[in-house]
Design a protein around this motif. Structure first.
Motif, short mmCIF file in Angstrom:
data_model
loop_
_atom_site.label_atom_id
_atom_site.label_comp_id
_atom_site.label_asym_id
_atom_site.label_seq_id
_atom_site.Cartn_x
_atom_site.Cartn_y
_atom_site.Cartn_z
N ARG A 87 0.84 -1.66 0.03
CA ARG A 87 0.01 -0.02 0.05
C ARG A 87 1.07 1.27 -0.27
O ARG A 87 1.81 1.05 0.32
CB ARG A 87 -0.58 -0.35 1.50
CG ARG A 87 -1.62 -1.35 1.52
CD ARG A 87 -2.26 -1.46 2.76
NE ARG A 87 -3.49 -0.21 2.36
CZ ARG A 87 -5.02 -0.24 2.04
NH1 ARG A 87 -5.49 -1.39 1.67
NH2 ARG A 87 -5.88 1.14 1.59
N GLY A 88 0.32 2.65 -0.85
CA GLY A 88 1.28 3.57 -0.53
C GLY A 88 0.60 5.09 -0.81
O GLY A 88 -0.63 5.00 -0.86
N LEU A 89 1.37 5.74 -0.79
CA LEU A 89 0.67 7.35 -0.55
C LEU A 89 1.58 7.93 -1.08
O LEU A 89 2.76 7.99 -0.80
CB LEU A 89 -0.40 7.42 0.42
CG LEU A 89 -0.31 7.80 2.06
CD1 LEU A 89 1.53 9.21 1.84
CD2 LEU A 89 -1.00 7.62 3.02
N LEU A 90 1.31 8.77 -1.19
CA LEU A 90 2.03 10.57 -2.26
C LEU A 90 1.85 11.65 -1.42
O LEU A 90 1.20 11.76 -1.07
CB LEU A 90 2.58 11.05 -3.75
CG LEU A 90 3.11 11.89 -4.33
CD1 LEU A 90 4.24 11.29 -4.38
CD2 LEU A 90 2.15 12.02 -5.35
N VAL A 91 3.12 12.14 -0.42
CA VAL A 91 3.61 13.19 0.08
C VAL A 91 3.64 14.20 -0.86
O VAL A 91 4.45 14.30 -1.12
CB VAL A 91 3.79 13.32 1.44
CG1 VAL A 91 4.21 14.48 1.85
CG2 VAL A 91 3.57 12.53 2.29
N ALA A 92 2.56 15.05 -1.10
CA ALA A 92 2.90 16.35 -1.85
C ALA A 92 2.04 17.82 -1.46
O ALA A 92 1.89 17.63 0.11
CB ALA A 92 1.94 16.08 -3.63
N ALA A 93 2.60 18.52 -2.08
CA ALA A 93 2.07 20.55 -1.56
C ALA A 93 1.88 20.75 -2.86
O ALA A 93 1.46 20.57 -3.82
CB ALA A 93 3.34 21.12 -1.32
N PRO A 94 0.51 22.05 -2.57
CA PRO A 94 0.52 23.36 -3.56
C PRO A 94 1.67 23.77 -4.55
O PRO A 94 1.74 24.54 -5.28
CB PRO A 94 0.12 23.93 -3.22
CG PRO A 94 -0.84 23.47 -1.77
CD PRO A 94 0.57 22.45 -1.34
N ARG A 95 2.84 24.16 -3.50
CA ARG A 95 4.20 24.86 -3.25
C ARG A 95 4.98 24.07 -3.14
O ARG A 95 5.31 23.69 -1.83
CB ARG A 95 3.85 26.07 -3.74
CG ARG A 95 3.75 26.62 -2.46
CD ARG A 95 3.85 27.73 -1.69
NE ARG A 95 3.69 28.54 -0.44
CZ ARG A 95 4.58 28.23 0.29
NH1 ARG A 95 6.10 28.42 0.20
NH2 ARG A 95 4.17 28.78 1.77
N SER A 96 5.99 24.39 -3.69
CA SER A 96 7.77 24.12 -2.49
C SER A 96 8.37 24.95 -1.56
O SER A 96 6.65 25.69 -0.92
CB SER A 96 8.99 24.60 -3.59
OG SER A 96 8.77 23.77 -5.10
N GLY A 97 7.91 23.91 -0.28
CA GLY A 97 8.53 24.64 0.79
C GLY A 97 7.10 25.17 1.91
O GLY A 97 7.63 25.35 2.99
#
Length: 443
Positions: free
Chosen positions: A7-17
């Protein structure tokens, strides 16, 4: 293999930093401390973060890149890297949808990776400077790309309990789950330098820092909810990868120390799978490349921080020159600069390098170079035969202050991700070649 896929998921964000790396490493370490077999994956051409993933999880991490790699390559690299894993905590790059202009699924954006492998996105929202309006950002991320699903958000840089309540008020209006919230705490940040984080092996008290991140995540994030949000990885395939760069020799002398450490894990894994042997040596320890190897590889890294030591490492210098008399030597980025005539540090002091390629570089005249590159080799070289096409990237602050421009001495013809002609780049002189270009895969 699908039935046994982790199982997995991706940690992401709307922008860098926004705090992706903080959340990623904290989750990886916290879940590993629970006894789970955790793996990391990094989206895009980043050498540094996978080493931190490996330190946090105790297992190797790799890069996947939808622009540089085919789907088949990504599936093969991921299948090798995730063997035996129970949970994958992958890390995005830049903003969730940031990449090059191109067809859907081939942009290099983190969203491409989530879509390909079927992972939901855990969105890290830096809420400093706003409250309910954070929901508008989350809603946009949830709706922009129908291929992906946002499992929930982790708030970062929360100023107070009241601030959190206001942010959650906005998110409740769009039905977005909040799986955790981190308060403002600069003490959690890892040290950085001009190419990003200081490398994992150079970070003081790394184990203690990772445990502190895990402690913070355990206190602030609902780990059970994160695990429940993860879904089985899809599309993994253990198969021969036609786009893999073949080993440049049977025994590869690989420079490996604080000055030379930027080697993609998927290259080393593919070379070993093909039967090649990697033989490390340390230029900073004044070690020459072993003479019983077939090829010498000087990867990227931070030679500019160690230029004085490299200039006086006589056994290393003589050894590479002797090796190059009969066998191929290749340098990528930092390795290319080391093969050149001189390297000037940020302090303006020039140091003599190996003098095997007609180029001089400087960090006293900093110039930011970043982007995907597609290279067509002009001559036979360790990376392939003349005419071979490779895709990779450049990321450095060095400027070229002197170089031979003759085409017969150039390494490859370069274009960027949109096909803009960048001219001939790098050098090849006799058995020695080098370029700022970091190769990722064949095309």
């Amino acid at each position: 293999m699908t039935a046994q896929a982790p199982r997995g998921l991706l940690v992401a964000a709307p922008r860098s930093g926004s705090g992706k790396t903080t959340v990623t490493l904290g989750l990886q370490r916290a879940l590993a401390r629970r006894g789970l077999a955790v793996r990391g994956i990094k989206n895009g051409p980043d050498y540094i973060d996978p080493a931190f993933h490996a330190a946090a999880t105790g297992a190797p991490s790799v890069n996947l890149d939808s622009f540089a790699m085919t789907d088949a390559t990504m599936a093969a690299v991921a299948a090798r890297a995730l063997a035996g894993a129970e949970i994958v905590i992958a890390e995005g790059s830049m903003g969730l949808f940031d990449g090059v202009r191109g067809e859907t699924g081939r942009t290099g954006a983190s969203a491409d990776l989530a879509a390909l492998l079927g992972w939901p996105v855990l969105l890290v929202l830096d809420v400093s400077g706003h409250a309910q309006s954070a929901a508008a950002t989350a809603l946009g991320c949830a709706r922009l790309d129908p291929r992906i699903a946002i499992a929930g958000v982790v708030l970062n840089q929360v100023a107070s309990a009241r601030h959190r309540r206001l942010v959650e008020d906005g998110l409740s209006r769009i039905g977005m789950p909040v799986l955790g919230a981190l308060a403002r705490d600069t003490g959690l940040a890892l040290p950085e330098r001009h190419l990003g984080l200081v490398q994992a092996h150079e970070t003081a008290d790394l184990a203690a820092r990772l445990d502190a991140l895990a402690d913070a995540i355990e206190a602030a994030v609902d780990l059970d909810a994160v695990l429940a949000a993860a879904t089985p990885t899809r599309g993994l395939a253990v198969a021969a990868d036609a786009a893999a760069i073949p080993p440049p020799g049977q025994r590869i002398a690989l420079a490996r120390d604080a000055a030379f450490s930027f080697v993609y894990p998927h290259h080393l894994a593919a070379w070993r799978t093909a039967g090649a042997e990697i033989v490390p040596f340390s230029p900073l320890a004044d070690e020459p490349p072993p003479t019983d190897c077939d090829v010498c590889w000087l990867p990227g890294g931070y030679p500019e921080l160690h230029a004085g030591r490299l200039a006086t490492a006589e056994r290393f210098r003589a050894g590479v020159r002797a090796f190059a008399e009969t066998k191929p030597v290749h340098g990528e980025c930092g390795g290319y600069m080391t093969l050149g005539r001189a390297l000037t540090g940020a302090d303006g002091i020039a140091h003599a390098m190996l003098g095997l390629l007609p180029v001089e570089t400087s960090f006293a005249r900093r110039r930011f170079n970043l982007g995907y590159r597609i290279a067509t080799l002009i001559h036979d070289a360790p990376l392939g035969a003349a005419g071979s096409r490779l895709v990779g990237h450049e990321f450095h602050y060095a400027s070229v202050v002197a170089r031979e421009e003759a085409r017969e001495a150039a390494f490859a013809d370069m274009v960027d991700a949109e096909g803009t002609d960048l001219g001939a780049a790098g050098h090849r002189v006799g058995t020695v070649s080098g370029t700022f270009f970091h190769a990722i895969a064949r095309r």
